[in-house]
Design a protein around this motif. Structure first.
Motif, PDB file in Angstrom:
ATOM      1  N   GLN A  66       0.851  -1.186   0.000  1.00 11.03           N
ATOM      2  CA  GLN A  66       0.000   0.000   0.000  1.00 11.03           C
ATOM      3  C   GLN A  66       0.887   1.236   0.000  1.00 11.03           C
ATOM      4  N   PRO A  67       1.142   1.813  -1.188  1.00  8.03           N
ATOM      5  CA  PRO A  67       1.975   3.018  -1.228  1.00  8.03           C
ATOM      6  C   PRO A  67       1.232   4.211  -0.633  1.00  8.03           C
ATOM      7  N   GLN A  68       1.984   5.261  -0.365  1.00 11.78           N
ATOM      8  CA  GLN A  68       1.395   6.480   0.149  1.00 11.78           C
ATOM      9  C   GLN A  68       0.521   7.124  -0.920  1.00 11.78           C
ATOM     10  N   THR A  69      -0.300   8.069  -0.518  1.00 14.95           N
ATOM     11  CA  THR A  69      -1.214   8.701  -1.465  1.00 14.95           C
ATOM     12  C   THR A  69      -0.481   9.573  -2.481  1.00 14.95           C
ATOM     13  N   GLY A  87       8.100   8.057  -3.241  1.00 18.58           N
ATOM     14  CA  GLY A  87       8.816   7.067  -4.045  1.00 18.58           C
ATOM     15  C   GLY A  87      10.032   6.526  -3.327  1.00 18.58           C
ATOM     16  N   LEU A  88      10.763   7.419  -2.664  1.00 13.61           N
ATOM     17  CA  LEU A  88      11.934   6.991  -1.901  1.00 13.61           C
ATOM     18  C   LEU A  88      11.515   6.059  -0.766  1.00 13.61           C
ATOM     19  N   GLY A 113       9.150   6.182 -11.207  1.00 11.76           N
ATOM     20  CA  GLY A 113      10.425   5.476 -11.160  1.00 11.76           C
ATOM     21  C   GLY A 113      10.472   4.476 -10.022  1.00 11.76           C
ATOM     22  N   ALA A 114       9.877   4.835  -8.883  1.00 10.53           N
ATOM     23  CA  ALA A 114       9.838   3.914  -7.742  1.00 10.53           C
ATOM     24  C   ALA A 114       8.976   2.697  -8.047  1.00 10.53           C
ATOM     25  N   VAL A 115       7.869   2.888  -8.754  1.00  8.32           N
ATOM     26  CA  VAL A 115       7.013   1.763  -9.141  1.00  8.32           C
ATOM     27  C   VAL A 115       7.762   0.847 -10.106  1.00  8.32           C
ATOM     28  N   VAL A 116       8.474   1.423 -11.053  1.00  9.96           N
ATOM     29  CA  VAL A 116       9.281   0.626 -11.982  1.00  9.96           C
ATOM     30  C   VAL A 116      10.341  -0.159 -11.208  1.00  9.96           C
ATOM     31  N   THR A 117      10.979   0.505 -10.244  1.00 14.55           N
ATOM     32  CA  THR A 117      11.970  -0.170  -9.400  1.00 14.55           C
ATOM     33  C   THR A 117      11.338  -1.335  -8.654  1.00 14.55           C
ATOM     34  N   ALA A 118      10.133  -1.136  -8.128  1.00 12.04           N
ATOM     35  CA  ALA A 118       9.442  -2.203  -7.393  1.00 12.04           C
ATOM     36  C   ALA A 118       9.174  -3.407  -8.296  1.00 12.04           C
ATOM     37  N   VAL A 119       8.735  -3.142  -9.531  1.00 11.14           N
ATOM     38  CA  VAL A 119       8.466  -4.233 -10.472  1.00 11.14           C
ATOM     39  C   VAL A 119       9.755  -4.995 -10.778  1.00 11.14           C
TER      40      VAL A 119
END
Length: 117
Positions: free
Chosen positions: A13-16, A23-24, A57-63
């Protein structure tokens, strides 16, 4: 970002706000998730009301991180904001995006290993 393991899935559950700070925080929290290959991670994006390039970019990193650990990360219930960012960047063609958890099993790309895990 918060995460929990529930019903055999890792729920993220990412922040809003997925900006440089959000992202960090998402990237920092990824390393706290216990890695079990073939596990399905579900990122609930329903409450994300802002996403900039840092958050994307953080979502891409997570994937990439999930894939490198042998896990599958799906985006669940993206808000209109998140969906628009994915469409503009054409990442909606790269990310696995679902509206509900049942779609994970109707996706023809799911492997037998994931079904038996």
């Amino acid at each position: 970002m918060e995460w929990q393991e529930l019903n055999g899935y890792v729920w993220l559950q990412p922040q809003t706000r997925l900006d440089s700070q959000g992202g960090l925080f998402l990237k920092e929290q990824l390393v706290n998730i216990p890695i079990e290959p073939h596990k399905i991670w579900v990122m609930n994006l329903a409450t994300v009301d802002f996403m900039d390039s840092s958050g994307l970019g953080a979502v891409v990193t997570a994937v990439k991180f999930a894939r490198s650990k042998g896990c599958r990360l799906v985006m669940c219930r993206p808000s209109a904001t998140a969906r628009l960012v994915f469409e503009i960047t054409q990442l909606d063609r790269v990310f696995e995006i679902i509206e509900n958890i049942e779609e994970i099993f109707s996706n023809s790309s799911i492997s037998e290993e994931l079904l038996s895990a």
